[in-house]
Design an enzyme around this catalytic site. Structure first.
Site, PDB file in Angstrom:
ATOM      1  N   CYS A  14       0.862  -1.182   0.000  1.00 47.48           N
ATOM      2  CA  CYS A  14       0.000   0.000   0.000  1.00 47.48           C
ATOM      3  C   CYS A  14       0.893   1.225   0.000  1.00 47.48           C
ATOM      4  CB  CYS A  14      -0.892   0.016   1.242  1.00 47.48           C
ATOM      5  SG  CYS A  14      -2.088   1.376   1.239  1.00 47.48           S
TER       6      CYS A  14
ATOM      7  N   CYS B  96       0.000   4.593   6.244  1.00 51.73           N
ATOM      8  CA  CYS B  96      -0.575   4.920   7.556  1.00 51.73           C
ATOM      9  C   CYS B  96       0.384   4.362   8.614  1.00 51.73           C
ATOM     10  CB  CYS B  96      -1.968   4.308   7.705  1.00 51.73           C
ATOM     11  SG  CYS B  96      -3.133   4.990   6.508  1.00 51.73           S
TER      12      CYS B  96
ATOM     13  N   GLU C 291      -5.192  -0.050  -0.706  1.00 50.06           N
ATOM     14  CA  GLU C 291      -6.227   0.987  -0.690  1.00 50.06           C
ATOM     15  C   GLU C 291      -7.114   0.747  -1.919  1.00 50.06           C
ATOM     16  OE1 GLU C 291      -7.653   3.473   1.049  1.00 50.06           O
ATOM     17  OE2 GLU C 291      -8.854   3.774  -0.744  1.00 50.06           O
TER      18      GLU C 291
ATOM     19  N   SER D 261     -13.583  -0.137   2.168  1.00 46.44           N
ATOM     20  CA  SER D 261     -12.988   0.679   3.223  1.00 46.44           C
ATOM     21  C   SER D 261     -11.890   1.527   2.610  1.00 46.44           C
ATOM     22  CB  SER D 261     -12.405  -0.231   4.306  1.00 46.44           C
ATOM     23  OG  SER D 261     -11.786   0.547   5.316  1.00 46.44           O
TER      24      SER D 261
ATOM     25  N   SER E 285     -11.649   5.217   7.108  1.00 43.27           N
ATOM     26  CA  SER E 285     -10.669   5.112   8.183  1.00 43.27           C
ATOM     27  C   SER E 285     -10.377   6.496   8.717  1.00 43.27           C
ATOM     28  CB  SER E 285      -9.390   4.482   7.627  1.00 43.27           C
ATOM     29  OG  SER E 285      -9.671   3.168   7.225  1.00 43.27           O
ATOM     30  N   LEU E 286     -11.057   6.889   9.772  1.00 48.17           N
ATOM     31  CA  LEU E 286     -10.917   8.250  10.298  1.00 48.17           C
ATOM     32  C   LEU E 286      -9.749   8.332  11.293  1.00 48.17           C
ATOM     33  CD1 LEU E 286     -12.209  10.994   9.941  1.00 48.17           C
ATOM     34  CD2 LEU E 286     -13.842  10.406  11.745  1.00 48.17           C
TER      35      LEU E 286
ATOM     36  N   ASN F 203      -4.089  -3.488  16.650  1.00 50.95           N
ATOM     37  CA  ASN F 203      -3.452  -4.806  16.559  1.00 50.95           C
ATOM     38  C   ASN F 203      -1.968  -4.613  16.322  1.00 50.95           C
ATOM     39  OD1 ASN F 203      -5.789  -6.565  16.769  1.00 50.95           O
ATOM     40  ND2 ASN F 203      -6.431  -5.600  14.861  1.00 50.95           N
TER      41      ASN F 203
ATOM     42  N   CYS G 295      -7.109  -6.940  11.714  1.00 55.99           N
ATOM     43  CA  CYS G 295      -7.020  -5.673  10.985  1.00 55.99           C
ATOM     44  C   CYS G 295      -5.638  -5.072  11.073  1.00 55.99           C
ATOM     45  CB  CYS G 295      -7.928  -4.640  11.640  1.00 55.99           C
ATOM     46  SG  CYS G 295      -9.535  -4.641  11.006  1.00 55.99           S
TER      47      CYS G 295
HETATM   48  N1  SAH Z   1      -6.850   1.020   2.849  1.00 54.91           N
HETATM   49  C1  SAH Z   1      -8.138   0.758   3.447  1.00 54.91           C
HETATM   50  C2  SAH Z   1      -8.213  -0.655   4.011  1.00 54.91           C
HETATM   51  C3  SAH Z   1      -7.299  -0.830   5.182  1.00 54.91           C
HETATM   52  S1  SAH Z   1      -7.486  -2.108   6.364  1.00 54.91           S
HETATM   53  C4  SAH Z   1      -8.407   1.762   4.534  1.00 54.91           C
HETATM   54  O1  SAH Z   1      -7.498   2.500   4.901  1.00 54.91           O
HETATM   55  O2  SAH Z   1      -9.538   1.845   5.002  1.00 54.91           O
HETATM   56  C5  SAH Z   1      -8.948  -1.891   7.231  1.00 54.91           C
HETATM   57  C6  SAH Z   1      -8.896  -1.070   8.536  1.00 54.91           C
HETATM   58  O3  SAH Z   1      -7.909  -1.510   9.477  1.00 54.91           O
HETATM   59  C7  SAH Z   1      -8.596   0.392   8.267  1.00 54.91           C
HETATM   60  O4  SAH Z   1      -9.480   1.195   9.005  1.00 54.91           O
HETATM   61  C8  SAH Z   1      -7.196   0.516   8.813  1.00 54.91           C
HETATM   62  O5  SAH Z   1      -6.868   1.846   9.111  1.00 54.91           O
HETATM   63  C9  SAH Z   1      -7.269  -0.369  10.017  1.00 54.91           C
HETATM   64  N2  SAH Z   1      -5.952  -0.747  10.560  1.00 54.91           N
HETATM   65  C10 SAH Z   1      -4.768  -0.719   9.918  1.00 54.91           C
HETATM   66  N3  SAH Z   1      -3.781  -1.141  10.738  1.00 54.91           N
HETATM   67  C11 SAH Z   1      -4.358  -1.433  11.926  1.00 54.91           C
HETATM   68  C12 SAH Z   1      -3.856  -1.964  13.142  1.00 54.91           C
HETATM   69  N4  SAH Z   1      -2.587  -2.283  13.274  1.00 54.91           N
HETATM   70  N5  SAH Z   1      -4.738  -2.156  14.151  1.00 54.91           N
HETATM   71  C13 SAH Z   1      -6.038  -1.879  13.989  1.00 54.91           C
HETATM   72  N6  SAH Z   1      -6.584  -1.415  12.848  1.00 54.91           N
HETATM   73  C14 SAH Z   1      -5.750  -1.185  11.814  1.00 54.91           C
END
Ligand code: SAH
Length: 381
Positions: A111, A115, A184, A215, A237-238, A314, A357
């Site tokens: 990705c 983030c 993404e 998402s 994802s806020l 996580n 996640c």
């Molecule tokens: N690119 C997409 C899909 C990502 S995964 C997005 O950003 O929405 C799905 C969700 O898991 C997203 O809300 C992401 O921010 C969240 N996420 C990513 N890493 C995480 C972690 N280590 N612990 C908890 N949630 C996480």
């Protein structure tokens, strides 16, 4: 090179069939064989004429990425590591629950959005998955889970009819799909939309729009395009209650700040199958999880019909973040609810097999060289 028919939506498959001099209804037959019956061998498609079967065997294939590893956690969560070539692998996760079965699908190898609290984001980016690699994850998981259920039926018929009925109810083990795996989805727009169309198509998977969720980290133009091309349930994802914090956690926020993102959510809801947006909020101890953050979040989203899904962070190797305490998460949720919001806490599933996640790492050959840059920064610092 042979064409992979898995990645063609109804219109593209009809064009393919007419291109072979066949009638368009052949596309529906092929779709049912591939997606309903899970067949990959044209020889078994008995209502297709023999000459066409032979021609398809020469010119086309039905194939999903190969399984490198298949792991099941004690809670039943199952994760497949899939080979997408040139040293890259993606992950797909099945989460069984009493009332539904959810498949979490990847859209990219790696990705690019980086983030800071996401394992995939820390891997760097390799490439977009093709439409057949995206839908191939659903094809493969449906096929494996159905054949597992069928072998239970065999055992059950020897036991009791009741057990058999239960196993048969598992004929469609996947009721929901979430595009929440690696990548993404809105950054791979066309291929994701082709795959979404197949998920919704009655001749393929026939899922309802409300049970398919995209998402996104907040690609504003992508949200608008999805609304027009293929509206499904939307999760955003806020993760932060103000721009300064979100710039750190979700760097794409510097390009599309919260105000623009929320405006896009409002536009999306006008056409969406659900009348709310799901905001995801990872609970990071000492970073975004205090009661004042909760109050700031509540006032931030007050104009947007929404539900908030709190995701206990996580952890993954090398991360600097920690999960908020259960009491801290409860307090945060209480604050949101007192402000009149609907807030839920996502139950962590599959963390024993790193399938929760944000833990999906796969194997990504980083084309952005982000990992090397980071290592150099660390050495320099
Ligand atoms: N690119 C997409 C899909 C990502 S995964 C997005 O950003 O929405 C799905 C969700 O898991 C997203 O809300 C992401 O921010 C969240 N996420 C990513 N890493 C995480 C972690 N280590 N612990 C908890 N949630 C996480």
């Amino acid at each position: 090179m042979s064409i992979n028919l898995l990645g063609l939506d109804s219109r593209a498959l009809q064009a393919f069939c007419t291109g072979l001099g066949e009638r368009p209804y052949r596309a529906r037959q092929l779709m049912r064989w591939m997606h309903h019956a899970g067949m990959d061998d044209f020889g078994t498609m008995t209502d297709v004429s023999k000459p066409l079967r032979e021609r398809l065997a020469r010119e086309a294939v039905v194939t999903a990425p190969a399984v490198l590893r298949d792991t099941t956690a004690p809670d039943g969560t199952r994760k497949w590591l899939l080979d997408v070539g040139t040293g890259n692998a993606i992950e797909t996760v099945f989460i069984p629950e009493p009332s539904r079965g959810t498949l979490c699908i990847s859209s990219q190898a790696g990705c690019a959005l980086a983030c800071s609290f996401c394992s995939t984001g820390q891997q760097g980016f390799n490439r977009n998955l093709t439409a057949d690699e995206i839908i191939g994850q659903l094809w493969l998981a449906s096929r494996v889970l159905r054949s597992d259920a069928a072998s239970h039926v065999e055992i059950a018929t020897r036991d009791t009819a009741a057990a058999c009925g239960q196993a048969l109810a598992n004929d469609r083990p996947i009721s929901n799909v979430v595009m929440m795996g690696m990548g993404e989805p809105l950054a791979n727009f066309d291929n994701v939309v082709t795959a979404l169309r197949l998920m919704l198509d009655d001749f393929a998977y026939g899922l309802s729009r409300r049970r398919v969720t995209v998402s996104t980290a907040g690609l504003v133009p992508g949200i608008d395009r999805l609304r027009d091309a293929c509206p499904v349930a939307l999760a955003v994802s806020l993760h932060a209650s103000n721009d300064a914090l979100r710039n750190e956690l979700v760097p794409i926020n510097r390009k599309y700040p919260i105000r623009e993102l929320l405006a896009a959510c409002l536009r999306y809801i006008e056409k969406a199958p659900r009348d709310f947006v799901m905001f995801e909020y990872a609970m990071l101890a000492g970073v975004n999880d205090s009661p004042p953050h909760a109050r700031e979040l509540a006032s931030l989203v007050k104009e947007v019909p929404c539900k908030i899904n709190l995701i206990p962070f996580n952890p993954f190797p090398g991360t600097r973040y920690q999960r908020s305490s259960p009491a801290g998460i409860d307090r945060f949720r209480e604050e949101l609810m007192q402000a009149g919001l609907i807030a839920t806490v996502r139950r962590t599933r599959g963390d024993e097999i790193a399938a929760a996640c944000g833990q999906l790492a796969g194997q990504v050959q980083d084309r952005t060289r982000r990992k090397r840059r980071r290592n150099e920064d660390e050495t320099a610092g």
